[in-house]
Write an enzyme that holds these catalytic residues in place. Structure first.
Site, PDB file in Angstrom:
ATOM      1  N   ARG A  11       0.848  -1.198   0.000  1.00  0.00           N
ATOM      2  CA  ARG A  11       0.000   0.000   0.000  1.00  0.00           C
ATOM      3  C   ARG A  11       0.883   1.248   0.000  1.00  0.00           C
ATOM      4  O   ARG A  11       0.627   2.218  -0.685  1.00  0.00           O
ATOM      5  CB  ARG A  11      -0.954   0.016   1.209  1.00  0.00           C
ATOM      6  CG  ARG A  11      -1.597   1.386   1.388  1.00  0.00           C
ATOM      7  CD  ARG A  11      -2.848   1.418   2.252  1.00  0.00           C
ATOM      8  NE  ARG A  11      -2.821   0.586   3.419  1.00  0.00           N
ATOM      9  CZ  ARG A  11      -2.101   0.820   4.530  1.00  0.00           C
ATOM     10  NH1 ARG A  11      -1.334   1.887   4.630  1.00  0.00           N
ATOM     11  NH2 ARG A  11      -2.166  -0.011   5.538  1.00  0.00           N
ATOM     12  N   TYR A  36     -15.178  17.932 -15.743  1.00  0.00           N
ATOM     13  CA  TYR A  36     -15.615  16.539 -15.824  1.00  0.00           C
ATOM     14  C   TYR A  36     -16.730  16.288 -14.806  1.00  0.00           C
ATOM     15  O   TYR A  36     -16.643  16.734 -13.659  1.00  0.00           O
ATOM     16  CB  TYR A  36     -14.410  15.638 -15.555  1.00  0.00           C
ATOM     17  CG  TYR A  36     -14.731  14.173 -15.547  1.00  0.00           C
ATOM     18  CD1 TYR A  36     -14.981  13.488 -16.732  1.00  0.00           C
ATOM     19  CD2 TYR A  36     -14.798  13.465 -14.349  1.00  0.00           C
ATOM     20  CE1 TYR A  36     -15.285  12.142 -16.717  1.00  0.00           C
ATOM     21  CE2 TYR A  36     -15.100  12.117 -14.334  1.00  0.00           C
ATOM     22  CZ  TYR A  36     -15.344  11.462 -15.520  1.00  0.00           C
ATOM     23  OH  TYR A  36     -15.654  10.128 -15.509  1.00  0.00           O
ATOM     24  N   ASP A  42      -6.021  19.250 -14.830  1.00  0.00           N
ATOM     25  CA  ASP A  42      -6.401  17.910 -15.271  1.00  0.00           C
ATOM     26  C   ASP A  42      -5.984  17.773 -16.734  1.00  0.00           C
ATOM     27  O   ASP A  42      -6.555  18.412 -17.615  1.00  0.00           O
ATOM     28  CB  ASP A  42      -7.915  17.715 -15.092  1.00  0.00           C
ATOM     29  CG  ASP A  42      -8.361  16.287 -15.395  1.00  0.00           C
ATOM     30  OD1 ASP A  42      -7.725  15.637 -16.255  1.00  0.00           O
ATOM     31  OD2 ASP A  42      -9.353  15.834 -14.790  1.00  0.00           O
ATOM     32  N   LYS A  67      -7.473   6.728 -19.455  1.00  0.00           N
ATOM     33  CA  LYS A  67      -7.685   7.246 -20.803  1.00  0.00           C
ATOM     34  C   LYS A  67      -6.411   7.073 -21.647  1.00  0.00           C
ATOM     35  O   LYS A  67      -6.016   5.956 -21.884  1.00  0.00           O
ATOM     36  CB  LYS A  67      -8.158   8.697 -20.717  1.00  0.00           C
ATOM     37  CG  LYS A  67      -9.237   8.952 -19.633  1.00  0.00           C
ATOM     38  CD  LYS A  67     -10.558   8.271 -19.889  1.00  0.00           C
ATOM     39  CE  LYS A  67     -11.517   8.300 -18.693  1.00  0.00           C
ATOM     40  NZ  LYS A  67     -11.782   9.602 -18.118  1.00  0.00           N
TER      41      LYS A  67
HETATM   42  C1  LIG Z   1     -12.366  10.108 -16.873  1.00  0.00           C
HETATM   43  C2  LIG Z   1     -11.937  11.409 -16.327  1.00  0.00           C
HETATM   44  C3  LIG Z   1     -11.764  11.590 -14.938  1.00  0.00           C
HETATM   45  C4  LIG Z   1     -12.082  10.494 -13.938  1.00  0.00           C
HETATM   46  O1  LIG Z   1     -11.237   9.404 -14.098  1.00  0.00           O
HETATM   47  P1  LIG Z   1     -11.631   7.898 -13.693  1.00  0.00           P
HETATM   48  O2  LIG Z   1     -10.392   7.146 -14.028  1.00  0.00           O
HETATM   49  O3  LIG Z   1     -12.828   7.526 -14.492  1.00  0.00           O
HETATM   50  O4  LIG Z   1     -11.932   7.909 -12.227  1.00  0.00           O
HETATM   51  C5  LIG Z   1     -11.335  12.829 -14.508  1.00  0.00           C
HETATM   52  N1  LIG Z   1     -11.096  13.847 -15.372  1.00  0.00           N
HETATM   53  C6  LIG Z   1     -11.273  13.704 -16.699  1.00  0.00           C
HETATM   54  C7  LIG Z   1     -10.999  14.861 -17.600  1.00  0.00           C
HETATM   55  C8  LIG Z   1     -11.693  12.484 -17.222  1.00  0.00           C
HETATM   56  O5  LIG Z   1     -11.877  12.357 -18.548  1.00  0.00           O
END
Ligand SMILES: *Cc1c(COP(=O)(O)O)cnc(C)c1O
Length: 407
Positions: A50, A102, A174, A199
């Site tokens: 962890r 988001y 982000d 992503k």
């Molecule tokens: C998908 C996404 C998130 C959240 O990520 P998860 O891996 O689904 O928890 C946050 N910010 C953006 C811009 C995203 O596309």
């Protein structure tokens, strides 16, 4: 050390041929939850997974180098990454977040505000007056997301960051939609970079994960300690897969964005399409800023079909190469209808204000042949267009209202 290596080399090479036990070229995956002490009162570099795990370390080091940070914490989802940055805040602190951030981030910020963990205001960061008013309240954190989802609005990271810092705020960006292959927020002044590694970084739609990269070493250590305390660090197997995906990040996204540009141009010329949102098009309002702060325009785009929701339905039902699904950034091309999928929970009025129409569709462009993707779109546009002229069908079928009112 000699000159800093090209990021393409960093992505491919970090951790390669470092195994001292067997000389494995690909770094092994360490699934062990615990590590032996070498003797009484003598822990090794790792004691418990962890807290730290060698497979997670390699991914964190690679991300740190790619984003030009001082350290990274790899966690179990993108939302865990956003929440990790929010852990720095207290009840007297204010967060300034994008009005079109988001959906999951919007929900997290709102629920934590309701529980008085901190205060939040959502502003359009391209609106000078709104941004100035927000910064006059001396926020502790300014969150930036660019390009935005699903309308691909672009925010000037350097300009907003300079002003946020002058007001005493930390800045988190982000960077999920572009990845460090195309945008490096720390170079533009940001303190933190957030990723949903689900992503582009993993890129194969088979892991949910997240990461925060900090520009400052102490900040990175504080975040690592909190991630360990809360137990949100990512599993070793997920880190292994994500690193494997990250090896090909540049090759993937460089190809994907070439196809995305071709598709944006194709859509722009089609009579069934009312608008195309892609920062690579010279007509996009964020084109100049995107050109100045990104090294490519990415592989996400959205467009508006003339003919509203029934045209969108016909379009989606006629596609065969694109898959109807949420998420993005994988090798496979996806289509999403924000009004009934990612942005359904917003309700019709909030969607209208945000500019998310019932005919808006979002595309994540994958690695299929450009000709097959364009043929697929052409077929679906023809089908949508044919029916868009059928006023009778349009007036009879509008499933959005009842659905939205339930949420
Ligand atoms: C998908 C996404 C998130 C959240 O990520 P998860 O891996 O689904 O928890 C946050 N910010 C953006 C811009 C995203 O596309």
């Amino acid at each position: 050390m000699s000159k800093r290596r090209d990021p393409r080399t960093i992505a491919v090479n970090t951790g390669i041929a470092t195994d001292s036990a067997f000389g494995a070229v690909t770094p092994p995956i360490y699934l062990s939850s615990t590590f032996s002490f070498s003797g009484f009162e003598r822990p090794r570099a790792h004691d418990y997974s962890r807290t730290a795990n060698p497979s997670r370390d390699i991914l964190a080091n690679t991300l740190t180098e790619l984003e030009c940070g001082a350290g990274a914490v790899v966690v179990s989802s993108g939302m865990a990454a956003v929440d990790l940055v929010l852990s720095l805040l207290g009840p007297d602190d204010l967060v300034v977040a994008p009005h079109d951030c988001y959906g999951g981030t919007h929900r997290l910020l709102s629920l934590r505000r309701d529980r008085k963990h901190f205060d939040v205001i959502f502003v359009d960061q391209n609106n000078e007056e709104a941004l100035t008013a927000a910064l006059e309240q001396f926020p502790a954190l300014v969150l930036i997301e660019t390009p935005s989802n699903p309308l691909m609005r672009v925010v000037n990271i350097r300009a907003v960051t300079e002003r946020a810092k002058a007001a005493g705020a930390k800045v988190a960006v982000d960077n999920t939609f572009l990845s460090p292959a195309l945008q490096r927020p720390i170079h533009l002044g940001a303190d933190f970079v957030i990723h949903s590694t689900t992503k582009y970084l993993n890129g194969h739609s088979d892991v949910v994960g997240g990461a925060v990269i900090a520009a400052d070493k102490t900040d990175a250590e504080i975040l690592a300690a909190w991630a360990n305390t809360c137990g949100v660090t990512a599993p070793a197997f997920d880190c292994y897969l994500t690193l494997r995906g990250l090896r090909t990040l540049f090759a993937r996204i460089e190809r994907q964005q070439i196809t995305a540009m071709k598709i944006a141009e194709y859509l722009q010329g089609h009579c069934a399409v009312a608008a195309v949102h892609y920062p690579g098009l010279a007509s996009h309002p964020g084109h100049a800023v995107a050109r100045s702060q990104q090294s490519g325009f990415g592989a996400m785009l959205s467009f508006e079909l003339a003919g509203g929701v029934s045209a969108a339905r016909r379009f989606v039902e006629s596609l065969s190469v694109f898959t109807l699904a949420e998420s993005l950034g994988g090798i496979e091309s996806l289509v999403a209808h924000p009004a009934t999928m990612t942005h359904l929970g917003m309700g019709p009025e909030a969607r209208r204000v945000a500019g998310i129409t019932d005919g808006l569709l979002r595309l994540s462009i994958g690695l299929e042949a450009e000709s097959d993707l364009i043929d697929d779109l052409k077929c679906a546009l023809d089908a949508a267009h044919a029916r868009a002229h059928d006023v009778h069908e349009n007036s009879l079928m509008d499933p959005l209202e009842p659905l939205a009112s339930q949420s």
